[in-house]
Design an enzyme around this catalytic site. Structure first.
Site, short mmCIF file in Angstrom:
data_model
loop_
_atom_site.label_atom_id
_atom_site.label_comp_id
_atom_site.label_asym_id
_atom_site.label_seq_id
_atom_site.Cartn_x
_atom_site.Cartn_y
_atom_site.Cartn_z
N TRP A 46 0.80 -1.23 0.00
CA TRP A 46 0.00 0.00 0.00
C TRP A 46 0.83 1.29 0.00
O TRP A 46 1.85 1.37 0.67
CB TRP A 46 -0.86 -0.01 1.26
CG TRP A 46 -1.51 1.28 1.57
CD1 TRP A 46 -0.98 2.32 2.30
CD2 TRP A 46 -2.82 1.71 1.18
NE1 TRP A 46 -1.88 3.36 2.38
CE2 TRP A 46 -3.01 3.00 1.70
CE3 TRP A 46 -3.84 1.12 0.42
CZ2 TRP A 46 -4.20 3.72 1.50
CZ3 TRP A 46 -5.01 1.83 0.23
CH2 TRP A 46 -5.19 3.11 0.77
N ASP A 49 -0.17 9.20 0.66
CA ASP A 49 0.48 10.48 0.36
C ASP A 49 1.97 10.42 -0.01
O ASP A 49 2.73 9.70 0.62
CB ASP A 49 0.45 11.41 1.58
CG ASP A 49 -0.89 11.47 2.26
OD1 ASP A 49 -1.82 10.82 1.80
OD2 ASP A 49 -0.98 12.18 3.27
N GLN A 65 3.88 7.52 2.14
CA GLN A 65 3.15 6.77 3.15
C GLN A 65 3.04 5.33 2.67
O GLN A 65 2.56 5.06 1.56
CB GLN A 65 1.74 7.37 3.32
CG GLN A 65 1.71 8.69 4.05
CD GLN A 65 2.01 8.50 5.53
OE1 GLN A 65 1.17 8.07 6.30
NE2 GLN A 65 3.24 8.82 5.93
N TRP A 73 -4.13 0.14 4.11
CA TRP A 73 -3.56 1.13 5.03
C TRP A 73 -3.23 0.45 6.37
O TRP A 73 -4.03 -0.30 6.92
CB TRP A 73 -4.56 2.27 5.23
CG TRP A 73 -3.99 3.45 5.94
CD1 TRP A 73 -3.37 4.51 5.36
CD2 TRP A 73 -3.98 3.69 7.34
NE1 TRP A 73 -2.97 5.41 6.34
CE2 TRP A 73 -3.33 4.92 7.56
CE3 TRP A 73 -4.43 2.97 8.45
CZ2 TRP A 73 -3.14 5.46 8.83
CZ3 TRP A 73 -4.25 3.52 9.72
CH2 TRP A 73 -3.61 4.76 9.90
N PHE A 104 3.41 9.38 10.00
CA PHE A 104 2.46 10.00 9.08
C PHE A 104 3.18 10.99 8.16
O PHE A 104 4.40 11.11 8.17
CB PHE A 104 1.35 10.69 9.88
CG PHE A 104 0.17 9.80 10.19
CD1 PHE A 104 0.28 8.42 10.19
CD2 PHE A 104 -1.08 10.35 10.50
CE1 PHE A 104 -0.81 7.60 10.47
CE2 PHE A 104 -2.17 9.54 10.79
CZ PHE A 104 -2.05 8.18 10.77
N ARG A 170 -1.54 17.58 12.22
CA ARG A 170 -0.62 16.80 11.39
C ARG A 170 -0.18 17.43 10.08
O ARG A 170 -0.67 18.45 9.65
CB ARG A 170 -1.22 15.43 11.11
CG ARG A 170 -2.56 15.42 10.39
CD ARG A 170 -2.97 13.97 10.16
NE ARG A 170 -4.24 13.85 9.49
CZ ARG A 170 -5.40 13.72 10.12
NH1 ARG A 170 -5.46 13.69 11.42
NH2 ARG A 170 -6.52 13.62 9.41
N ASP A 171 0.76 16.70 9.45
CA ASP A 171 1.25 16.93 8.08
C ASP A 171 2.08 18.21 7.95
O ASP A 171 1.77 19.09 7.11
CB ASP A 171 0.09 16.93 7.07
CG ASP A 171 -0.79 15.69 7.20
OD1 ASP A 171 -0.28 14.66 7.68
OD2 ASP A 171 -1.98 15.76 6.84
N GLU A 223 -6.17 18.63 5.51
CA GLU A 223 -4.94 17.88 5.74
C GLU A 223 -3.86 18.41 4.79
O GLU A 223 -4.15 19.17 3.87
CB GLU A 223 -5.14 16.38 5.43
CG GLU A 223 -6.29 15.73 6.15
CD GLU A 223 -6.44 14.24 5.84
OE1 GLU A 223 -6.44 13.46 6.79
OE2 GLU A 223 -6.55 13.87 4.66
N TRP A 310 -9.59 8.64 -1.13
CA TRP A 310 -9.94 7.91 0.11
C TRP A 310 -11.31 7.26 -0.03
O TRP A 310 -11.60 6.29 0.66
CB TRP A 310 -9.92 8.85 1.32
CG TRP A 310 -8.53 9.09 1.84
CD1 TRP A 310 -7.87 10.28 1.93
CD2 TRP A 310 -7.62 8.09 2.35
NE1 TRP A 310 -6.61 10.08 2.45
CE2 TRP A 310 -6.43 8.76 2.72
CE3 TRP A 310 -7.69 6.71 2.53
CZ2 TRP A 310 -5.34 8.09 3.25
CZ3 TRP A 310 -6.59 6.05 3.05
CH2 TRP A 310 -5.44 6.73 3.42
C1 FRU Z 1 -3.82 12.26 4.09
C2 FRU Z 1 -3.49 11.62 5.43
C3 FRU Z 1 -2.63 12.54 6.25
C4 FRU Z 1 -1.92 11.59 7.16
C5 FRU Z 1 -1.73 10.38 6.28
C6 FRU Z 1 -1.81 9.07 7.03
O1 FRU Z 1 -4.12 11.38 3.09
O2 FRU Z 1 -4.70 11.32 6.09
O3 FRU Z 1 -3.34 13.54 6.92
O4 FRU Z 1 -0.71 12.10 7.62
O5 FRU Z 1 -2.75 10.43 5.31
O6 FRU Z 1 -1.48 7.99 6.21
#
Ligand code: FRU
Length: 504
Positions: A46, A49, A65, A73, A104, A170-171, A223, A310
């Site tokens: 998998w 991002d 990711q 996931w 993440f 996050r991010d 995000e 998603w």
């Molecule tokens: C966006 C997200 C981010 C997070 C990551 C987790 O697609 O949800 O916010 O860091 O994926 O895999």
């Protein structure tokens, strides 16, 4: 375009053959017919991002990711790939594995002056700043560093570097802001539809600068923010700041990306449009979580995104991998009648190499199959098409299965609705009801009907009208052969030219 050395190509061919043989023995059928060849997808398992995009010492680095242990996931860690030419990707060992914390999304910066004081002062230092996710407890910003050009990483002993005691925080994405001589981080408070900006001189201590919230598209969480200064096309000395984030997209209930245009003064981002204005990056459903490269080989700003949604990612019928990245795209802003808008251009520049097919001054009244080139499914190519005049109601491109008359994909410009669209409702495997909702974008008045479409196995990416219109859509044809035709309904279509580059 440079090509990777023969030995790397042979090594990667050999390992792919071995992988296919072992998977077939295990009894699962690989779906290599759907694997893009010039867009990155992991050999196995998998991805979502893109993370830590940076050009460093001759390579475009892509961290991503990744679940190293499965095709869904989970076990979130940073995978790693690199490319010299933006077309061939070499997958490298896992860069940052998860521990108790999931790794993440985040970014990588070059600590050129060794301001963090980490690692070996005599070697180049790359610093990764990402979200550590402690499921259902907290999200904090962590740091890891590398003295070997991103191959191996050490997690910082004094993590976290930023913690505001939030479950959703996050991010982080970081730029060097020359005017205020500091690193500036954008980081999301997803549930609050808010982006915080932090400043730092040493990448370790971060001070809150300001917060930008509740503007634009608010229906889903925010995000993956990023702040970047973009040049204005045709006005080489002018630029503006743009704030991007991943949010709800143009279609209700589907994720996408939006942007805000304005100024950044080292502390605050000021949106120059009314707060209700909604500006979308891509009108398809398969472009998300894109971030710019921290630096590139030139001064160009480049980015790429996750080419999936998603809403149906779990359903992507591919094996042994799931998820892929979009094309690399160069970013700028361009004047339109409605104001400054995002312009995206495919990279690398295919115009630099010989096309496989070209026709000029073509007039289309009945569907014309492009027979100068064998465009069978399972190929990668870029089409560049310029319209002289259109007298029909609808014109466009049709990918038609040769095995099944009911299987086709359409790219249409509707002269009555003044709309671009990709229709994948008959494109083969349907992953979700979302596939029946046509992806459409309005005509941008005043820009030429010049389109480029990049086709790579399961991926279709349209950039039209000076790059102001983008539609990225996946499709999963069930038949193995198709042809491609140009059509125009109820009137003639005159083309200035059509050019096709096949990626061999
Ligand atoms: C966006 C997200 C981010 C997070 C990551 C987790 O697609 O949800 O916010 O860091 O994926 O895999």
């Amino acid at each position: 375009m440079k090509i990777l050395s023969k030995s790397i190509q042979l090594r990667s061919l050999f390992s792919s053959i071995l992988l296919l043989i072992s998977l077939t023995i295990l009894g699962q059928s690989p779906t290599e017919q759907w694997r893009p060849s010039i867009h990155f997808s992991p050999k196995m398992n998998w991805t979502n991002d893109p993370n830590g995009l940076i050009f460093f010492k001759g390579y475009y680095h892509l961290f991503f990711q990744h679940n190293p242990k499965g095709n869904d996931w989970g076990n979130m860690s940073w995978g790693h790939a690199r490319s010299k030419d933006m077309l061939h990707w070499e997958e490298l060992p896992i860069a940052i594995p998860h521990g108790d914390e999931y790794i993440f999304s985040g970014c990588v910066v070059w600590d050129k002056e060794h301001v963090s004081g980490l690692g070996d002062p005599n070697k180049d230092l790359l610093v990764a700043i990402y979200t550590a996710d402690y499921p259902n407890k907290k999200q904090e910003q962590h740091l890891a560093y590398s003295n070997d050009e991103g191959l191996t990483w050490k997690k910082y002993a004094k993590n976290p570097i930023l913690d505001i005691q939030l479950l959703n925080f996050r991010d982080p994405n970081i730029i060097w802001h020359q005017a205020s001589k500091q690193f500036v981080m954008s980081v999301a408070k997803p549930l609050e539809r808010s982006v915080q900006f932090y400043g730092s001189k040493n990448l370790l201590n971060w001070e809150l600068l300001s917060e930008f919230s509740n503007q634009g598209e608010l229906d889903m969480i925010w995000e993956c923010p990023s702040l970047v200064e973009l040049p204005i096309a045709g006005k080489e000395q002018e630029s503006k700041w743009v704030l991007f984030n991943s949010s709800q997209g143009v279609q209700k209930g589907f994720v996408g990306m939006q942007y805000f245009v304005g100024e950044f003064n080292g502390k605050t981002f000021i949106n120059e449009n009314p707060r209700e204005t909604k500006l979308y990056v891509d009108f398809g459903k398969d472009f998300y979580a894109a971030i710019p490269f921290y630096q590139t080989a030139t001064k160009d700003v480049l980015w790429l995104g996750w080419a999936l949604s998603w809403q149906y990612a779990k359903e992507q019928p591919t094996y042994p991998w799931k998820g892929q990245m979009s094309s690399l795209r160069k970013l700028s802003l361009i004047d339109t009648q409605e104001g400054l808008r995002l312009k995206q251009e495919f990279q690398p520049d295919f115009n630099l190499v010989e096309p496989s097919f070209q026709a000029k001054d073509l007039s289309i009244s009945k569907p014309k199959i492009l027979s100068g080139i064998k465009l069978l499914q399972g190929k990668s190519y870029l089409i560049d098409l310029e319209v002289e005049e259109s007298r029909g109601d609808r014109w466009g491109l049709r990918w038609q299965s040769l095995d099944n008359p009911q299987e086709y994909t359409l790219l249409v410009f509707d002269e009555i609705k003044k709309q671009w669209s990709i229709d994948r409702s008959h494109s083969g495997k349907i992953l979700s009801p979302g596939f029946f909702k046509v992806d459409a974008a309005n005509l941008v008045e005043g820009k030429p009907k010049h389109l480029k479409v990049l086709v790579d196995h399961s991926m279709l990416e349209l950039l039209a009208q000076d790059g102001t219109v983008a539609i990225s859509s996946l499709r999963f044809p069930l038949s193995s052969k198709e042809n491609l035709s140009i059509f125009s309904e109820n009137g003639k279509l005159d083309l200035k030219q059509i050019t096709i580059w096949e990626v061999k």
